[in-house]
Design an enzyme around this catalytic site. Structure first.
Site, PDB file in Angstrom:
ATOM      1  N   ARG A  68      -6.057  -8.172  35.604  1.00 49.60           N
ATOM      2  CA  ARG A  68      -5.739  -8.928  36.818  1.00 49.60           C
ATOM      3  C   ARG A  68      -4.233  -8.953  37.034  1.00 49.60           C
ATOM      4  O   ARG A  68      -3.469  -9.227  36.110  1.00 49.60           O
ATOM      5  CB  ARG A  68      -6.272 -10.365  36.721  1.00 49.60           C
ATOM      6  CG  ARG A  68      -7.774 -10.440  36.559  1.00 49.60           C
ATOM      7  CD  ARG A  68      -8.245 -11.879  36.353  1.00 49.60           C
ATOM      8  NE  ARG A  68      -9.651 -11.930  35.965  1.00 49.60           N
ATOM      9  CZ  ARG A  68     -10.282 -13.020  35.577  1.00 49.60           C
ATOM     10  NH1 ARG A  68      -9.626 -14.177  35.510  1.00 49.60           N
ATOM     11  NH2 ARG A  68     -11.551 -12.973  35.239  1.00 49.60           N
ATOM     12  N   SER A 173     -12.318 -12.509  39.657  1.00 46.47           N
ATOM     13  CA  SER A 173     -13.196 -13.627  39.323  1.00 46.47           C
ATOM     14  C   SER A 173     -12.916 -14.855  40.191  1.00 46.47           C
ATOM     15  O   SER A 173     -12.979 -14.785  41.412  1.00 46.47           O
ATOM     16  CB  SER A 173     -13.078 -13.952  37.827  1.00 46.47           C
ATOM     17  OG  SER A 173     -14.064 -14.868  37.432  1.00 46.47           O
ATOM     18  N   ASP A 354     -18.560 -18.798  41.770  1.00 45.96           N
ATOM     19  CA  ASP A 354     -17.175 -18.373  41.969  1.00 45.96           C
ATOM     20  C   ASP A 354     -17.104 -17.081  42.786  1.00 45.96           C
ATOM     21  O   ASP A 354     -18.102 -16.629  43.357  1.00 45.96           O
ATOM     22  CB  ASP A 354     -16.478 -18.211  40.616  1.00 45.96           C
ATOM     23  CG  ASP A 354     -16.993 -17.024  39.811  1.00 45.96           C
ATOM     24  OD1 ASP A 354     -18.146 -16.609  40.045  1.00 45.96           O
ATOM     25  OD2 ASP A 354     -16.249 -16.514  38.962  1.00 45.96           O
ATOM     26  N   ASP A 356     -16.865 -13.816  42.222  1.00 42.63           N
ATOM     27  CA  ASP A 356     -17.749 -12.674  41.968  1.00 42.63           C
ATOM     28  C   ASP A 356     -19.133 -13.110  41.508  1.00 42.63           C
ATOM     29  O   ASP A 356     -19.952 -12.281  41.113  1.00 42.63           O
ATOM     30  CB  ASP A 356     -17.125 -11.709  40.967  1.00 42.63           C
ATOM     31  CG  ASP A 356     -16.970 -12.298  39.565  1.00 42.63           C
ATOM     32  OD1 ASP A 356     -16.644 -13.497  39.465  1.00 42.63           O
ATOM     33  OD2 ASP A 356     -17.142 -11.571  38.578  1.00 42.63           O
ATOM     34  N   ASP A 358     -20.350 -15.071  38.920  1.00 46.12           N
ATOM     35  CA  ASP A 358     -20.848 -15.096  37.547  1.00 46.12           C
ATOM     36  C   ASP A 358     -20.487 -16.369  36.792  1.00 46.12           C
ATOM     37  O   ASP A 358     -20.584 -16.412  35.570  1.00 46.12           O
ATOM     38  CB  ASP A 358     -20.388 -13.858  36.768  1.00 46.12           C
ATOM     39  CG  ASP A 358     -18.873 -13.795  36.580  1.00 46.12           C
ATOM     40  OD1 ASP A 358     -18.156 -14.669  37.111  1.00 46.12           O
ATOM     41  OD2 ASP A 358     -18.396 -12.852  35.908  1.00 46.12           O
ATOM     42  N   ARG A 359     -20.075 -17.398  37.511  1.00 40.72           N
ATOM     43  CA  ARG A 359     -19.958 -18.736  36.912  1.00 40.72           C
ATOM     44  C   ARG A 359     -20.430 -19.731  37.949  1.00 40.72           C
ATOM     45  O   ARG A 359     -20.414 -19.454  39.148  1.00 40.72           O
ATOM     46  CB  ARG A 359     -18.540 -19.030  36.426  1.00 40.72           C
ATOM     47  CG  ARG A 359     -17.475 -19.080  37.503  1.00 40.72           C
ATOM     48  CD  ARG A 359     -16.172 -19.656  36.974  1.00 40.72           C
ATOM     49  NE  ARG A 359     -15.607 -18.857  35.904  1.00 40.72           N
ATOM     50  CZ  ARG A 359     -14.623 -19.265  35.113  1.00 40.72           C
ATOM     51  NH1 ARG A 359     -14.102 -20.482  35.274  1.00 40.72           N
ATOM     52  NH2 ARG A 359     -14.131 -18.494  34.165  1.00 40.72           N
TER      53      ARG A 359
END
Length: 401
Positions: A68, A173, A354, A356, A358-359
């Site tokens: 990132r 993310s 979130d 993308d 995945d949380r």
């Protein structure tokens, strides 16, 4: 987006005796046959493979969540960052190809997808050209270029019998997107899992010695909005195919949960749900699962249209950045119950994901559910979830901390 926790809790409720992307708004073309095609072929102009001299760029050490940086670094705004995307992707391809070669295979099928943040489309075009320049035969891109990370993993495992050897995922993310904000790239390996440390370290070492990258010239951009099944022949040996973003993920969910039971429960008087997509990749998947499959009303969706800057919000599903959802669930900013809220008028279940997907965050009416508590609820009621019930229960539990 992880619908697994929210669907799992919905499954638990079922078992209880007492209880920038406009094209995503259109109903998508869905085929249960993952290899199905519209038989549409769009050929680009004749391309030529070229090898471009370059120099190593410092700081390309990814973690398991990828690399990132500020988006201007990836854009190569400064001279020292010229060809940043190409350098990183060439290093990644070299690493992945070496890993495949050690197994007696060639690197021939890769997915390229992103969370829709600023620079997503431009970077995808560059990456597809570098993949074609390196002779990757099959390059799969989701329609409109947007796909949640869990959906990418499902597609690696399930499309065409698990043909894909990995996926290049464009995401930072839960970090903000837009000019001056963050952009990232990560790699998921053949089982859909994030690249391990051995892979990321090898990639980093390769980035320190790179002297050239391969790409193609003489072709126009790929139309990411083309119908599912459209193919673009970049070179005689490399083809880009536009795939359905949803089908493999829906197949994975339906193998885990009883959707007939969930549909019936969604019709239950007094039940309502509110999902906050935070303008990330999970929003269209929420519409696909909750509205199109389970029959919940469109009013169940909040901020479910992906935007390059996430609507100016920070796409991190917590008490601070999902404040609108928290308030609508009858909660105070600290997660405690708002005693003035009329719980009879609150949604029964709330969730957010979130950038993308995945949380997640989960809440009940006047009740904030911590991640550890949602995990505990799933474990305590595993019999209500077909995936676990058929396996005789979970084999282990591993919280993320």
């Amino acid at each position: 987006m992880r619908f697994v926790p929210s669907l799992a809790l919905l499954a638990v409720l079922c078992a209880s005796p007492s209880t920038s992307t406009e094209a995503f708004h259109a109903k998508h073309a869905f085929s249960h046959h993952y290899g199905a095609s519209n038989s549409v072929l769009k050929s680009t102009a004749e391309a030529s493979v070229t090898e471009v001299p370059t120099s190593p760029i410092e700081g390309m050490r990814p973690g398991t969540s990828g690399l990132r940086k500020k988006v201007e670094v990836w854009q190569g705004v400064k001279d020292e960052d010229k060809h940043y995307v190409e350098n990183f992707i060439q290093s990644l391809i070299d690493t992945a190809a070496a890993a495949e070669e050690s197994k007696g295979r060639t690197l021939d099928t890769i997915i390229v997808a992103g969370d829709g943040r600023y620079y997503n489309t431009e970077a995808m075009q560059i990456i597809c050209r570098v993949l074609a320049g390196n002779g990757v035969s099959n390059i799969w891109v989701p329609q409109n270029g947007i796909m949640s990370t869990p959906a990418v993993s499902a597609t690696i495992r399930r499309r065409e019998g698990g043909q894909a050897q990995g996926a290049i995922v464009l995401t930072a993310s839960h970090n903000p997107g837009g000019p001056g904000e963050d952009f990232g790239i990560k790699y998921n390996e053949g089982l859909g899992q994030p690249a391990g440390e051995e892979f990321t370290e090898a990639l980093y070492e390769r980035s320190l010695e790179i002297s050239s990258f391969k790409t193609i010239e003489g072709v126009g951009d790929i139309d990411l909005s083309a119908p599912v099944g459209t193919t673009f022949q970049l070179t005689p040996t490399s083809t880009v195919t536009v795939i359905d973003p949803y089908d493999c993920y829906m197949d994975a969910l339906k193998s885990c949960f009883d959707f007939d039971q969930l549909r019936e429960f969604a019709k239950k008087e007094g039940f309502s749900l509110l999902f906050d997509g935070m303008h990330g990749a999970g929003g269209p998947f929420a519409r696909r699962v909750l509205v199109e499959e389970l029959g919940l009303p469109e009013s169940s969706l909040l901020r479910c249209d992906p935007r390059p800057d996430f609507g100016g919000c920070h796409p991190d599903p917590n008490l601070t950045y999902a404040a609108a959802l928290i308030k609508k669930m009858g909660l105070n900013p600290d997660g405690s119950a708002d005693e003035s809220a009329d719980t009879a008028k609150l949604p029964s279940l709330g969730a957010a994901n979130d950038g993308d997907g995945d949380r997640n965050l989960i809440a009940g009416a006047g009740c904030f559910v911590t991640p550890s508590d949602s995990l505990a609820l799933i474990c305590d009621n595993w019999e209500a979830i077909p995936h676990f019930a058929e396996a005789g229960g979970p084999k282990g539990v591993a919280p993320s901390v």
